[in-house]
Design an enzyme around this catalytic site. Structure first.
Site, PDB file in Angstrom:
ATOM      1  N   SER A 111     -23.402  19.858  60.341  1.00 22.41           N
ATOM      2  CA  SER A 111     -24.488  20.414  59.523  1.00 22.41           C
ATOM      3  C   SER A 111     -25.752  20.636  60.361  1.00 22.41           C
ATOM      4  O   SER A 111     -26.484  21.608  60.135  1.00 22.41           O
ATOM      5  CB  SER A 111     -24.777  19.541  58.298  1.00 22.41           C
ATOM      6  OG  SER A 111     -25.348  18.316  58.666  1.00 22.41           O
ATOM      7  N   ASN A 112     -25.997  19.774  61.329  1.00 19.30           N
ATOM      8  CA  ASN A 112     -27.145  20.011  62.214  1.00 19.30           C
ATOM      9  C   ASN A 112     -26.933  21.243  63.085  1.00 19.30           C
ATOM     10  O   ASN A 112     -27.867  22.010  63.328  1.00 19.30           O
ATOM     11  CB  ASN A 112     -27.421  18.777  63.077  1.00 19.30           C
ATOM     12  CG  ASN A 112     -28.243  17.740  62.338  1.00 19.30           C
ATOM     13  OD1 ASN A 112     -29.430  17.957  62.076  1.00 19.30           O
ATOM     14  ND2 ASN A 112     -27.609  16.639  61.964  1.00 19.30           N
TER      15      ASN A 112
ATOM     16  N   ARG B  60     -13.346   8.499  81.714  1.00 22.28           N
ATOM     17  CA  ARG B  60     -14.451   9.340  81.234  1.00 22.28           C
ATOM     18  C   ARG B  60     -14.834  10.405  82.263  1.00 22.28           C
ATOM     19  O   ARG B  60     -15.245  11.502  81.908  1.00 22.28           O
ATOM     20  CB  ARG B  60     -15.672   8.478  80.897  1.00 22.28           C
ATOM     21  CG  ARG B  60     -15.490   7.683  79.631  1.00 22.28           C
ATOM     22  CD  ARG B  60     -16.758   6.950  79.230  1.00 22.28           C
ATOM     23  NE  ARG B  60     -16.498   6.047  78.131  1.00 22.28           N
ATOM     24  CZ  ARG B  60     -16.655   6.346  76.845  1.00 22.28           C
ATOM     25  NH1 ARG B  60     -17.091   7.534  76.489  1.00 22.28           N
ATOM     26  NH2 ARG B  60     -16.391   5.469  75.909  1.00 22.28           N
TER      27      ARG B  60
ATOM     28  N   ARG C 247     -19.081  11.068  71.420  1.00 26.04           N
ATOM     29  CA  ARG C 247     -18.634  10.445  72.667  1.00 26.04           C
ATOM     30  C   ARG C 247     -19.870  10.096  73.484  1.00 26.04           C
ATOM     31  O   ARG C 247     -20.793  10.916  73.598  1.00 26.04           O
ATOM     32  CB  ARG C 247     -17.771  11.397  73.515  1.00 26.04           C
ATOM     33  CG  ARG C 247     -16.540  11.923  72.829  1.00 26.04           C
ATOM     34  CD  ARG C 247     -15.615  10.842  72.332  1.00 26.04           C
ATOM     35  NE  ARG C 247     -15.094   9.984  73.380  1.00 26.04           N
ATOM     36  CZ  ARG C 247     -14.439   8.841  73.138  1.00 26.04           C
ATOM     37  NH1 ARG C 247     -14.279   8.422  71.899  1.00 26.04           N
ATOM     38  NH2 ARG C 247     -13.974   8.120  74.128  1.00 26.04           N
TER      39      ARG C 247
ATOM     40  N   ASN D  19     -30.875  15.303  71.747  1.00 29.61           N
ATOM     41  CA  ASN D  19     -29.966  14.715  70.752  1.00 29.61           C
ATOM     42  C   ASN D  19     -30.746  14.413  69.485  1.00 29.61           C
ATOM     43  O   ASN D  19     -31.960  14.170  69.543  1.00 29.61           O
ATOM     44  CB  ASN D  19     -29.395  13.407  71.317  1.00 29.61           C
ATOM     45  CG  ASN D  19     -28.450  12.706  70.347  1.00 29.61           C
ATOM     46  OD1 ASN D  19     -27.591  13.345  69.726  1.00 29.61           O
ATOM     47  ND2 ASN D  19     -28.602  11.408  70.205  1.00 29.61           N
TER      48      ASN D  19
ATOM     49  N   HIS E 125     -30.808  11.686  66.296  1.00 31.82           N
ATOM     50  CA  HIS E 125     -30.295  10.362  65.946  1.00 31.82           C
ATOM     51  C   HIS E 125     -30.873   9.948  64.596  1.00 31.82           C
ATOM     52  O   HIS E 125     -32.084  10.112  64.364  1.00 31.82           O
ATOM     53  CB  HIS E 125     -30.690   9.351  67.032  1.00 31.82           C
ATOM     54  CG  HIS E 125     -30.129   7.996  66.786  1.00 31.82           C
ATOM     55  ND1 HIS E 125     -28.794   7.712  66.973  1.00 31.82           N
ATOM     56  CD2 HIS E 125     -30.696   6.859  66.321  1.00 31.82           C
ATOM     57  CE1 HIS E 125     -28.579   6.438  66.655  1.00 31.82           C
ATOM     58  NE2 HIS E 125     -29.713   5.908  66.255  1.00 31.82           N
TER      59      HIS E 125
ATOM     60  N   LEU F  70     -27.795   4.935  75.993  1.00 30.32           N
ATOM     61  CA  LEU F  70     -27.479   5.404  74.643  1.00 30.32           C
ATOM     62  C   LEU F  70     -28.724   5.501  73.767  1.00 30.32           C
ATOM     63  O   LEU F  70     -29.471   4.523  73.624  1.00 30.32           O
ATOM     64  CB  LEU F  70     -26.472   4.440  73.993  1.00 30.32           C
ATOM     65  CG  LEU F  70     -26.012   4.825  72.580  1.00 30.32           C
ATOM     66  CD1 LEU F  70     -25.152   6.073  72.614  1.00 30.32           C
ATOM     67  CD2 LEU F  70     -25.270   3.664  71.940  1.00 30.32           C
TER      68      LEU F  70
HETATM   69  C1  GRF Z   1     -26.211  13.133  61.996  1.00 28.59           C
HETATM   70  O1  GRF Z   1     -26.646  12.107  61.155  1.00 28.59           O
HETATM   71  C2  GRF Z   1     -26.838  12.973  63.353  1.00 28.59           C
HETATM   72  O2  GRF Z   1     -28.112  12.432  63.311  1.00 28.59           O
HETATM   73  C3  GRF Z   1     -25.889  12.021  64.023  1.00 28.59           C
HETATM   74  O3  GRF Z   1     -24.611  12.403  63.570  1.00 28.59           O
HETATM   75  C4  GRF Z   1     -24.721  13.043  62.308  1.00 28.59           C
HETATM   76  C5  GRF Z   1     -24.069  14.378  62.442  1.00 28.59           C
HETATM   77  O4  GRF Z   1     -24.022  15.066  61.241  1.00 28.59           O
HETATM   78  N1  GRF Z   1     -26.063  12.058  65.452  1.00 28.59           N
HETATM   79  P1  GRF Z   1     -23.619  16.603  61.222  1.00 28.59           P
HETATM   80  O5  GRF Z   1     -22.270  16.727  61.888  1.00 28.59           O
HETATM   81  O6  GRF Z   1     -24.683  17.360  61.941  1.00 28.59           O
HETATM   82  O7  GRF Z   1     -23.556  16.941  59.758  1.00 28.59           O
END
Ligand code: GRF
Length: 196
Positions: free
Chosen positions: A14-15, A66, A92, A108, A110, A145
């Protein structure tokens, strides 16, 4: 100036969709590839349906190796000439071998107000701690991380009756506002912290 953005996903994406939706018209950048470690990722299916280039590198055959997984990821990525990488639910951990060459060119999102709650289960941890405020963070990626300079944060109130799921849903709404806004700034070199 950043023109070509690679987006890494493992799940629904979704992001990723929010980032792609924003990279239109006057936006300086466009998505050049969506990369996943998971062939069944909803994000990969959506990207294909929308005519976006995709690459899947399954991590499982590599086991604990890895370095070899990341080498394959690099080969796949380099076919598309990205200027930067947006991690968007990529599940990952990337080692220094991959991250270091992308220093200052990888970000990223989070689901916590970093530096609180690196890693997983952030919503449950915020609830268990009795936090009154929770939220999400976009940050530059380093080999540690969920570390690295913070580029933007968005906060929500924790209310009576909240569960990890209700918190996750409200934080996700903020993620979809924050990530595109930070990316727009990042593409033109703005790294001061955005509060949304
Ligand atoms: C989100 O909560 C993001 O912050 C985290 O993983 C989730 C991914 O959600 N890193 P989506 O796949 O973007 O819906």
């Amino acid at each position: 100036m950043i023109n070509r953005v690679a987006i890494f996903v493992s799940g629904g994406g979704s992001n990723m969709k929010a980032l792609v939706a924003d990279m239109q018209a006057d936006h300086p950048a466009r998505v050049c590839v969506v990369v996943s470690n998971n062939e069944d990722s909803g994000g990969i299916a959506w990207a294909r349906e929308h005519g976006i280039a995709t690459e899947v590198v399954d991590h499982r055959p590599y086991g604990d190796d890895r370095a070899s997984f990341e080498a394959e990821l690099t080969t796949a990525l380099n076919r598309h000439g990205p200027d930067m990488i947006c991690l968007a639910g990529f599940m990952r951990v990337l080692t220094a071998g991959f991250v270091t060459p992308w220093h200052g060119k990888m970000i990223n999102i989070h689901p916590s107000l970093l530096p609180k709650y690196t890693g997983l289960h952030t919503h449950a941890r915020a609830l268990n701690a009795g936090d009154k405020i929770h939220g999400c963070t976009v940050h530059e990626v380093t080999a540690l991380l969920d570390d690295g300079p913070i580029l933007g944060q968005s906060k929500i109130d924790v209310v009576m009756g909240d569960t990890p799921d209700t918190l996750a849903a409200r934080v996700l709404v903020q993620e979809h506002r924050l990530y595109p806004a930070v990316l727009r700034r990042y593409c033109v070199g703005i790294t001061s912290v955005l509060h949304l």
